[in-house]
Design a protein around this motif. Structure first.
Motif, PDB file in Angstrom:
ATOM      1  N   VAL A 191      -8.808  51.372  58.499  1.00 12.87           N
ATOM      2  CA  VAL A 191      -9.556  51.118  59.737  1.00 12.87           C
ATOM      3  C   VAL A 191      -8.646  50.478  60.774  1.00 12.87           C
ATOM      4  N   LEU A 192      -7.817  49.542  60.346  1.00  8.30           N
ATOM      5  CA  LEU A 192      -6.892  48.876  61.271  1.00  8.30           C
ATOM      6  C   LEU A 192      -5.961  49.885  61.932  1.00  8.30           C
ATOM      7  N   LYS A 193      -5.432  50.805  61.160  1.00 13.82           N
ATOM      8  CA  LYS A 193      -4.523  51.811  61.703  1.00 13.82           C
ATOM      9  C   LYS A 193      -5.226  52.694  62.728  1.00 13.82           C
ATOM     10  N   GLN A 194      -6.443  53.108  62.407  1.00 13.85           N
ATOM     11  CA  GLN A 194      -7.185  53.978  63.325  1.00 13.85           C
ATOM     12  C   GLN A 194      -7.619  53.214  64.574  1.00 13.85           C
ATOM     13  N   ARG A 195      -8.005  51.960  64.395  1.00 17.91           N
ATOM     14  CA  ARG A 195      -8.410  51.158  65.558  1.00 17.91           C
ATOM     15  C   ARG A 195      -7.220  50.900  66.478  1.00 17.91           C
ATOM     16  N   ASN A 196      -6.049  50.637  65.912  1.00 22.38           N
ATOM     17  CA  ASN A 196      -4.862  50.443  66.744  1.00 22.38           C
ATOM     18  C   ASN A 196      -4.529  51.694  67.538  1.00 22.38           C
ATOM     19  N   ALA A 197      -4.673  52.856  66.898  1.00 26.36           N
ATOM     20  CA  ALA A 197      -4.415  54.114  67.610  1.00 26.36           C
ATOM     21  C   ALA A 197      -5.393  54.281  68.769  1.00 26.36           C
ATOM     22  N   LEU A 198      -6.648  53.906  68.544  1.00 21.48           N
ATOM     23  CA  LEU A 198      -7.649  54.015  69.608  1.00 21.48           C
ATOM     24  C   LEU A 198      -7.358  53.028  70.736  1.00 21.48           C
ATOM     25  N   LEU A 199      -6.939  51.824  70.398  1.00 19.79           N
ATOM     26  CA  LEU A 199      -6.633  50.827  71.429  1.00 19.79           C
ATOM     27  C   LEU A 199      -5.512  51.299  72.352  1.00 19.79           C
ATOM     28  N   LYS A 200      -4.584  52.042  71.805  1.00 21.30           N
ATOM     29  CA  LYS A 200      -3.467  52.525  72.625  1.00 21.30           C
ATOM     30  C   LYS A 200      -3.923  53.517  73.687  1.00 21.30           C
ATOM     31  N   THR A 201      -5.028  54.203  73.411  1.00 20.87           N
ATOM     32  CA  THR A 201      -5.524  55.198  74.368  1.00 20.87           C
ATOM     33  C   THR A 201      -6.731  54.706  75.172  1.00 20.87           C
ATOM     34  N   ALA A 202      -7.443  53.702  74.647  1.00 24.29           N
ATOM     35  CA  ALA A 202      -8.708  53.290  75.271  1.00 24.29           C
ATOM     36  C   ALA A 202      -8.514  52.644  76.623  1.00 24.29           C
ATOM     37  N   ARG A 203      -7.361  52.018  76.858  1.00 23.90           N
ATOM     38  CA  ARG A 203      -7.148  51.315  78.119  1.00 23.90           C
ATOM     39  C   ARG A 203      -7.280  52.257  79.304  1.00 23.90           C
ATOM     40  N   MET A 204      -6.759  53.459  79.161  1.00 26.07           N
ATOM     41  CA  MET A 204      -6.820  54.425  80.250  1.00 26.07           C
ATOM     42  C   MET A 204      -8.108  55.236  80.198  1.00 26.07           C
TER      43      MET A 204
ATOM     44  N   VAL B 114     -17.721  50.966  67.473  1.00 30.82           N
ATOM     45  CA  VAL B 114     -18.018  51.396  66.099  1.00 30.82           C
ATOM     46  C   VAL B 114     -16.930  50.906  65.146  1.00 30.82           C
ATOM     47  N   TRP B 115     -15.662  51.073  65.557  1.00 28.68           N
ATOM     48  CA  TRP B 115     -14.557  50.631  64.709  1.00 28.68           C
ATOM     49  C   TRP B 115     -14.540  49.118  64.565  1.00 28.68           C
ATOM     50  N   ASP B 116     -14.998  48.406  65.600  1.00 29.15           N
ATOM     51  CA  ASP B 116     -15.096  46.945  65.492  1.00 29.15           C
ATOM     52  C   ASP B 116     -16.012  46.550  64.337  1.00 29.15           C
ATOM     53  N   GLY B 117     -17.131  47.276  64.194  1.00 33.15           N
ATOM     54  CA  GLY B 117     -18.060  46.980  63.106  1.00 33.15           C
ATOM     55  C   GLY B 117     -17.428  47.165  61.742  1.00 33.15           C
ATOM     56  N   HIS B 118     -16.709  48.289  61.585  1.00 34.58           N
ATOM     57  CA  HIS B 118     -16.037  48.538  60.302  1.00 34.58           C
ATOM     58  C   HIS B 118     -14.976  47.473  60.033  1.00 34.58           C
ATOM     59  N   LEU B 119     -14.189  47.157  61.049  1.00 31.47           N
ATOM     60  CA  LEU B 119     -13.095  46.203  60.884  1.00 31.47           C
ATOM     61  C   LEU B 119     -13.616  44.822  60.497  1.00 31.47           C
ATOM     62  N   THR B 120     -14.641  44.350  61.168  1.00 34.07           N
ATOM     63  CA  THR B 120     -15.126  42.994  60.925  1.00 34.07           C
ATOM     64  C   THR B 120     -15.888  42.887  59.606  1.00 34.07           C
ATOM     65  N   ASP B 121     -16.569  43.946  59.190  1.00 38.35           N
ATOM     66  CA  ASP B 121     -17.255  43.918  57.897  1.00 38.35           C
ATOM     67  C   ASP B 121     -16.231  43.804  56.761  1.00 38.35           C
ATOM     68  N   LEU B 122     -15.207  44.644  56.787  1.00 34.72           N
ATOM     69  CA  LEU B 122     -14.168  44.596  55.756  1.00 34.72           C
ATOM     70  C   LEU B 122     -13.343  43.319  55.877  1.00 34.72           C
ATOM     71  N   GLY B 123     -13.063  42.923  57.120  1.00 33.02           N
ATOM     72  CA  GLY B 123     -12.285  41.704  57.338  1.00 33.02           C
ATOM     73  C   GLY B 123     -12.991  40.471  56.819  1.00 33.02           C
TER      74      GLY B 123
END
Length: 392
Positions: free
Chosen positions: A157-170, A181-190
């Motif tokens: 999830v961390l890898k996929q979320r980082n990839a999304l963050l790189k594109t989400a700014r624009m 959605v990825w925030d939910g997955h990340l924080t539940d597992l975290g």
């Protein structure tokens, strides 16, 4: 638990080794560069599916070979366990237990337990947080194998979320909704991983205090553990108070979700996840201050040794002795530290020791020995060779 028989094929420098072993201490002795550490590294691989010397599998395969094999017969009480691992760099490894294939190699984790102490362990005190996170997570999985899945899912999830963050700014818009959605997955597992780490630190801390006091001697400052997190509710690095109530996984998930929301702008600007257990640290205390940056070289060695002795004691308290592996450490320790380590090594169900010179090993640990040299590894008992392996 102990290794009764070890076989390796095309592992590191060894073309083939077929070696009988026994309970109690065994010393692998030979000149540097002959392959002693390669053999105990293979035993460690059974427990962690990784090496304490390199980050990937490719260096473990002998030059010119396409795969390496580690096979071990282990005694666990009155039961025998046969573990076979095919190491395939660039492809999926294959694991069999008692001849039956495991669907996922990580299902092996927790079946074999080892505690390794090596010169590299000084980085646990003086090195980067990455080393201490790895130490915590490997011990977590050894005690609670299901957490291997939690850790693997968190990393994915961390890898996929980082990839999304790189594109989400624009991109904004829909990309931001996907990020929620990825925030939910990340924080539940975290939250699950944070709760497990805090529980482990609390369990390990009293064993470290006792082990360090025994190694460092009378009058030494006390050793303690803390946890420093990007999620404030999980800890600020101060030493844990014995018996203090720890936050639940649910509470940590909520706290992490709030912190992620607070840092959303910073994460978008930098294109990376700034909150979570992947950025945390185990803090080792010596007296009132963190050991890193304050402990002397001798104190750092004592803390590293104390941490591994504490690990052994914790796993033993779970009901079964782990295999103790001491890789070329006795020559670097003074008399007091050697005595403390030898006392634990002598009590373990099986201890595997490597040394360039037999005299470096305390006399009480010179039981069976494996003579390693000239491309061979030969177990010697009472002057007679009883098993051997060979390298090209």
């Amino acid at each position: 638990m102990y290794v009764r028989h070890l076989q390796v094929g095309d592992f590191r420098s060894w073309e083939r080794v077929d070696l009988a072993l026994q309970p109690g201490p065994t010393v692998l002795v030979g000149r540097n560069g002959e392959g002693k550490t390669n053999l105990v590294e293979a035993v460690g691989y059974l427990a962690t599916m990784g090496s304490h010397r390199v980050s990937g599998d490719a260096p473990l395969v002998r030059h010119g070979a396409s795969q390496a094999v580690v096979r071990a017969a282990l005694r666990r009480g009155d039961r025998e366990l046969l573990v076979e691992i095919e190491i395939n760099p660039g492809r999926a490894n294959r694991v069999r237990v008692n001849r039956a294939p495991l669907q996922r190699p990580r299902d092996l984790l927790g079946m074999v337990r080892t505690v390794l102490f090596a010169p590299e362990d000084l980085t646990l005190v003086r090195g980067d947080p990455t080393e201490r996170r790895r130490f915590l997570d490997e011990l977590l999985v050894s005690r609670t194998p299901r957490l291997a899945g939690v850790r693997a899912d968190y990393d994915r999830v961390l890898k996929q979320r980082n990839a999304l963050l790189k594109t989400a700014r624009m991109a904004r818009g829909k990309a931001i909704e996907t990020l929620d959605v990825w925030d939910g997955h990340l924080t539940d597992l975290g939250g699950q991983l944070l709760a497990a780490r805090l529980g482990l630190v609390a369990d390990l801390a009293p064993h470290l205090a006792e082990a360090y006091a025994g190694v460092a001697g009378e009058g030494a400052a006390p050793a303690a553990l803390g946890y420093s997190s990007t999620v404030p509710a999980a800890g600020d690095g101060t030493a844990l108070v014995p018996g203090a109530e720890l936050p639940t996984a649910a509470a940590l998930t909520t706290a992490m979700r709030e912190r992620v929301a607070e840092r959303r702008g910073d994460e978008l600007d930098r294109g990376m996840t700034l909150v979570g257990p992947h950025r945390d640290d185990l803090v080792i205390h010596l007296g009132p201050a963190p050991a890193k940056g304050f402990a002397s070289h001798g104190e750092s060695w004592s803390l590293a040794l104390g941490l591994k002795l504490a690990t052994f004691a914790l796993l033993r308290s779970d009901g079964e002795d782990p295999i103790l592996v001491l890789d070329d450490v006795f020559a670097t320790l003074d008399a007091e530290r050697r005595a403390a380590l030898a006392a634990v090594a002598r009590s373990a169900e099986q201890t595997l020791i490597t040394a360039a010179v037999l005299d470096d090993v305390p006399p009480e640990l010179r039981g069976a020995r494996v003579e390693v040299g000239d491309g061979r590894a030969v177990l010697v008992r009472e002057g007679s060779p009883v098993g051997e392996g060979s390298a090209p």
